[in-house]
Design an enzyme around this catalytic site. Structure first.
Site, PDB file in Angstrom:
ATOM      1  N   ASP B  52       9.055  -1.811  -5.449  1.00  0.00           N
ATOM      2  CA  ASP B  52       9.149  -2.338  -6.819  1.00  0.00           C
ATOM      3  C   ASP B  52      10.562  -2.731  -7.270  1.00  0.00           C
ATOM      4  OD1 ASP B  52       6.485  -2.303  -7.209  1.00  0.00           O
ATOM      5  OD2 ASP B  52       6.452  -0.696  -8.684  1.00  0.00           O
ATOM      6  N   ASP B 192       2.660   3.229 -12.753  1.00  0.00           N
ATOM      7  CA  ASP B 192       1.442   2.697 -12.140  1.00  0.00           C
ATOM      8  C   ASP B 192       0.242   3.627 -12.351  1.00  0.00           C
ATOM      9  OD1 ASP B 192       1.909   0.104 -10.994  1.00  0.00           O
ATOM     10  OD2 ASP B 192       3.371   1.071  -9.698  1.00  0.00           O
ATOM     11  N   ASP B 388      10.201  44.657 -11.261  1.00  0.00           N
ATOM     12  CA  ASP B 388       9.654  45.220 -10.034  1.00  0.00           C
ATOM     13  C   ASP B 388       9.754  44.146  -8.941  1.00  0.00           C
ATOM     14  OD1 ASP B 388       7.625  43.441 -10.535  1.00  0.00           O
ATOM     15  OD2 ASP B 388       6.102  44.955 -10.947  1.00  0.00           O
TER      16      ASP B 388
END
Lengths: 432, 432, 432
Positions: B52, B192, B388
C-alpha cells in the site's frame, strides 16, 4: 469472495409484524397495514412474524394470513418479504411445526411464494441444527418444484451455541451436502440470548453484548452475509435507538430490527450520511455538535470555556485549566474537534481522490477547516487528512450502501432526492 | 510451548517504508534513509513496503530497490528486515505478483536475502489462503537452496475471515503438510479491516475494534507468535498514539506499527517501565499524574478538593461531597490512588520476592506509601500488595521484554543506560 | 440441552483454602476452619487448594490434609467439595504429580472421596490437554471402582489456548472416546492469564479482560456448564468486588472466586435481588441510588439540579442546562431514571404475567411509577414496560438461581428468610 448468493448487499431494516391478532374483526389487520408501507416507512426486509409476536394458538391462522396478504399485495411491496416461522434447537415438535408452516406458505398453489424471498428461523443452535433447517428448505423446494436454494434462510442468534456456529459458516457453506449458500441475514435476538447466557442486570435492562455483535458482524464479513441487530424495546426513546445504531455501525452491523414504522424511518436513514456536515466538540467526555452560525461553529455549553488573556488564551475543559498561546490553543482544540462530513462532502472527497489517482497520485491530503467560537472567542483551525487507496475504500461503505438502496428501493428515490438534492444523489450514484 | 520457531520473543515496532517513490532522483531514497536508522529510531522490525505505501506502477522498481538497499546496507541494520509484498485472498493475479517479488528478492544471487528475515503478507483470508502463501515460501526456499522454513512469514489481519483463521493456528501449525511454523507476526490492519467489516463512523475515524485486538493477542499467545497493532494515522497526535499503546499493552499486544522515526521512538519506549515512579489520582473519572515535590505527591487540579473541618475532612470529587474522619479519608484516597512503578521499583520488588522465595516464603507483602497533598492538606497513605509466584510472573513481562530488547538490540544499549542508569540496567538483566 | 451431567445449575461462590501451612502446630488448620463454615459464609463450591495457595514443598502433606479433614468433617459441609490439584499443559512432571494426588485423595480406603464431588484442574491448555486430565480421572475411577464420570472436573482458564478450547466443548463433550461430560465449572484465572497473554498495565493491576469473560460465559452456555470469574485480590475493597460481580452478571458469569469468608458472604448475596427496590439516577455519567423518604425518591447530589421557572423548569445535568415544560421534564428524567426491583417486585411481576398468560394474553404492560425530588422540586414519573414470554423468561434468571440455592443449601434457609421474609421466599419458590 461472497459465498452467499443473495441479491441485496445491505439491509438497513428488519421489520416484524404479528401475523394474527385475536379479538379483531380481521386477524390479519396488522399484516394488511404493514404490506401497504412505502418509502422511508417501508423496511428493506419485512418479516411477518409467526413466532414470538404472535400468540401460539394463533399461529396456524397466522400462516394462512401470511399467504392471503402476500398473495394479494406482496407483488407491490417495495422490500423483500421473509416470514418468521417457529423453530427451536431443543424441541423437535416446534421444528416440525415450523417445517409445516414453510411447506404451506411456500406452496405455489397458494400464490404467495412468488413474492416471498425466504424465511427467518429463530432459536437455532449449533451448526447441525442450522443444517436441519436448511434441509427442510430443500425438501420443501423439491416438493414444490422450486429451484434448490431459491428460498433464502435468515437466522436469529439467541444462544451461545449459535454464536459459536457463526464462526464455522465460511467452511460449512461450501459443502456439497447442504445448501447453506441460501443464508442471508444473521440477526441478533438479545432478549432470548440474555436468558440463554443467564445474564442478570439490576434493573432488568438488556446487557449491551458488544462481543456478540462483533462476532455477528465478523461472521457476516467472513461468509458474505448481512448482520442485523435485535429489537430496541423502548420505542419512545428515539435518541437511544439512534445511539445503538451508531454503535452497531462502528462494528459493521448496519442493519437493525424495527418494531414500528417510526423505527423503520429512523433505521432506514441512520447509516446514510447527513445532508449537512457539522463539527463535534469533545466537551469533557461528552460529544457536542456545534451550531453553525454564518460560517462560524459555535459552542455554547458550560463544559468548555475560553477567554483571552494578556499572554494568550485560557482554555478550561471540565475542571482543567490551561494557559496557551495561539498555536497551542489550535493544537488543543484540534484534539477536541472532529468533523462529520455530509453526503456532499464524501462525494467531493471521493471524486477528488479518483481524479488524483487518474493523474497517477497514490495519496492526497484532504483539508478540513473551520472557525470555532467559544465564549465569544473565535479561533481558526485546520487539519489535513491523508487519503490513500485504503482510506478511500474504507470510507466508501456509506456510498456503497446508498447505491445499493437506490438500486433496490425505487420507492425511496423521492425521499432521497428531497433529503440530499437531485444533484448530490446523481453524483453519489456515479462515484466509487 | 512455543510452536513458532522465531528468535525474537518481543517486537515493539513495525516500521514501514515506501520502496519506490516517483519523481525523485533516486526512487529508493526513503529506503536508504530508513536503513540508516540506529538506536531508538530504529525499529525492531523494518518493513520495506512494496504494497500500500508504494504506487502499483512502482512496485517492480520497488522490489529491485529492496534488493539494492538491503544488499548494500542490510548487514548493518540493527533490527530484523521483513519486506511486505502484495497479496490478496480474492485475487490470484496479486498473489502471483507477490510470489514473483519474493522469488526475486530471495534470490541469493541478488545478495539481499542473507540480511532478510522474512516477508510480510497482507490481505490474507482463511487458513487455506495462509497455506498458499506458506507454500510459495517453501517453493522459493527450494528453488534457491535455502533451508525450508528459514524465511519467516508475518501476516496482516484485515478481514473477518483471517480473524477467524487465527483461532485455528495452534492446530494447523503442527501439521506435516505445511511449514506454518515460519509464522512470526500477527499484525492488525484496521483500515482495510474496517472496509471489510463494512463499518461506518460519523467522522470517518477508525472504530477501536477491541475484540479484533484481543483475538490477535490471544492467537499469538496460543501459537507462540507476536501480536502487533496497525498504523496510527494521526502522526501529530503523540498523546493519542501513547494511549493506544497503553490500551494495546493491557490486551497483550505489545507491538505497534510506526509510520515515522518519531513514532518508532515512542513505540520502542512505550512498553518499557518509566525511569521514575509516580502516583495517579482518579480525578472524577480522569487519571491525573501527581507532581512529586520534595517527597510529597501534589494534586493541583479542580476536580478533587480537600479541606479540614472541625470534625475531620471534607473531600469533594466531581460534584460529590464527603465528610470523613482521618481513617475514612485514607480509605477513600486509597481507592482513588494508584502507583506506577519505575524500572528500579520493579527490579527491587522482584529481587525482594526472589530472596523471600529462597528463604522458603511463598508470598510477601510489598508496601507502597506516599504523602499526598490536595489543596494544601497533606495525608499519608500506605497500601500493601501481596506478591506470590503468580504475581511475580505476571509482573515480569516488562522485564522479560527489556531483557529481550537488550540482548537483540546492542545499538540501544547507550540509550537504555542513559534512560535508566547503568546500575538499574545491570540489575534488570539479572532478575527473573 | 444440557450436555453436562452435573447437579448444581448455579454456583455463586468458589472458595479456595491452602491445604498445608508451614510453621503451624497443625498444618491443616486453615482447612479445618473452612470445613466448619455454614450459611452465608459457606461457599457453593469449596476448593481445598493444593496448587498456588500452598507452597510446593507442602503439597504432599496438603493432599494428606485434604483426606484427613474431608474424611472427618466433609459429610457435614453444606456446599460441594472440589480440591484443586497441580497441573500444567507444558510440564508432564506437574501433570504426573496431579494425577498421583487425585489417585490418593480419591482412594475409597481413605474415606474422603464419598464427600468429594470432583477436582479442579488448573493451567489446562488446548482441548487435547483437557482430554489427558479427563483420562486420568477415568483411570482413577477405574482403579478405585468408582462409577465412570462420577468425579466432576472443573478447569481454570489461564491461557489463550484454553480460552480457544472452550469454543470446542459442545462438539467434544459428546464423543465416545472421552468422559468430558464430567465437566462442571469453567473458572477464569486472570493472574496467570495476564502472564500468558503478556499484558502490561502501568500500575501492575490486572486488565479487565472483558472478552475472556464473555467467551467463558458463552462456552458455559453452549456446553451446559457454569462460568466462574477469578479472584479479586483487594480484599479490603468490598465495593470494587461488588462492581466486578455486577459486571460479570451482565455477561452471564454468575459465580466468582472468593478468598475469604467475608468475600463468600458478598458473593453468595450478589446475584440475588435486593430486599427493597430503589431508583437509580444517571447523574452526568455516574449512577446514583436515590434515597427513599416517605415515598419520595430524593437526589441530593450536586451533579443534577432542578428549579422551577416562570416558563416551567430548569434542569441542569453536569454543565448542560435545559429549559423544559412539565412533559419535557418528565421525558428527560425518565431517560435518566431506572428502577432496581426487589425480590418481592420480581415475584409480583412474574405472578401477574403468569395470570395474564392463563387468561390468554401474550403480553402485558408493567408500570413503574415514582415521585422524585431534586433540589426540593417534586416530579411524578411513570413508565410502562411490555412483558412478553421472552421478557418473562429473561428476567427469570435471578429467581431460578434463588430456587437452585434454596434447594441445594438448606443451611442458608434462615438467612434467606431473614433477608426477604418467609412470605416472599415461599412465593419465590412457587413462581416460574
Amino acid at each position: 469472495m461472497n459465498v452467499s448468493d443473495q441479491s441485496r448487499e445491505f439491509v438497513r431494516t428488519f421489520f416484524t409484524t404479528p401475523t394474527a391478532v385475536e379479538g379483531e374483526d380481521d386477524s390479519a389487520k396488522m399484516l394488511r397495514s404493514a404490506v401497504g408501507l412505502r418509502g422511508m416507512e417501508a423496511p428493506d426486509v419485512w418479516v411477518p412474524d409467526n413466532e414470538d409476536a404472535t400468540a401460539p394458538n394463533m399461529r396456524d391462522e397466522g400462516a394462512q394470513n401470511i399467504i392471503d396478504v402476500v398473495a394479494e399485495d406482496g407483488a407491490d411491496f417495495p422490500g423483500e418479504i421473509h416470514p418468521r416461522v417457529v423453530w427451536h434447537r431443543d424441541d423437535s415438535g416446534t421444528r416440525y411445526k415450523g417445517f409445516e408452516h414453510i411447506r404451506e406458505i411456500a406452496d405455489p398453489d397458494n400464490s404467495a411464494v412468488e413474492h416471498i424471498d425466504g424465511f427467518v428461523i429463530p432459536e437455532v443452535g449449533d451448526i447441525d441444527d442450522w443444517k436441519k433447517a436448511d434441509e427442510f428448505f430443500t425438501i420443501v423446494e423439491n416438493e414444490h418444484g422450486l429451484e434448490e436454494g431459491s428460498l433464502s434462510m435468515s437466522v436469529i442468534i439467541e444462544c451461545g451455541a449459535s454464536e459459536l456456529a457463526m464462526g464455522t459458516l465460511r467452511e460449512e457453506m461450501g459443502k456439497p451436502s447442504n445448501n447453506l449458500q441460501r443464508l442471508f441475514l444473521l440477526v441478533n435476538g438479545e432478549v432470548d440470548y440474555t436468558k440463554d447466557m443467564r445474564a442478570i442486570t439490576p434493573t432488568g435492562e438488556l446487557p449491551p453484548w458488544p462481543e456478540l455483535r462483533h462476532n455477528t458482524s465478523r461472521a457476516a464479513s467472513a461468509a458474505g452475509l448481512i448482520a442485523v441487530d435485535g429489537p430496541y424495546d423502548d420505542i419512545r426513546d428515539v435518541e437511544g435507538y439512534r445511539e445503538r445504531m451508531r454503535d452497531n455501525q462502528a462494528k459493521g452491523q448496519l442493519g437493525i430490527w424495527s418494531l414500528t414504522p417510526g423505527q423503520v424511518v429512523e433505521a432506514n436513514k441512520s447509516p446514510l450520511p447527513p445532508r449537512e456536515g457539522y463539527w463535534l466538540l469533545d466537551a469533557d467526555g461528552r460529544e457536542v455538535a456545534l451550531e453553525s452560525e454564518d460560517g462560524v461553529e459555535v459552542y455554547d455549553g458550560e463544559r468548555v470555556s475560553l477567554s483571552e488573556t494578556d499572554a494568550g488564551y485560557r482554555l478550561t475543559v471540565g475542571g482543567d485549566e490551561m494557559e496557551l498561546d495561539g498555536d497551542e490553543l489550535r493544537e488543543e482544540l484540534l484534539d477536541l474537534l472532529s468533523y462529520v462530513p455530509s453526503m456532499d462532502d464524501i462525494v467531493d472527497s471521493m471524486e477528488e481522490f479518483e481524479a488524483a489517482k487518474e493523474a497517477g497520485k497514490g495519496a492526497i491530503a484532504m483539508t478540513q477547516a473551520a472557525t470555532v467560537r467559544i465564549d465569544g472567542v473565535e479561533v481558526d483551525v485546520s487539519r489535513d487528512r491523508m487519503w490513500d487507496e485504503a482510506t478511500y475504500q474504507a470510507l466508501q461503505t456509506p456510498i456503497s450502501l446508498f447505491q445499493d438502496v437506490y438500486r433496490n428501493r425505487p420507492d425511496q428515490h423521492d425521499d432521497l432526492a428531497e433529503l440530499y438534492g437531485e444533484d448530490v444523489v446523481e453524483r453519489a450514484m456515479n462515484v466509487g
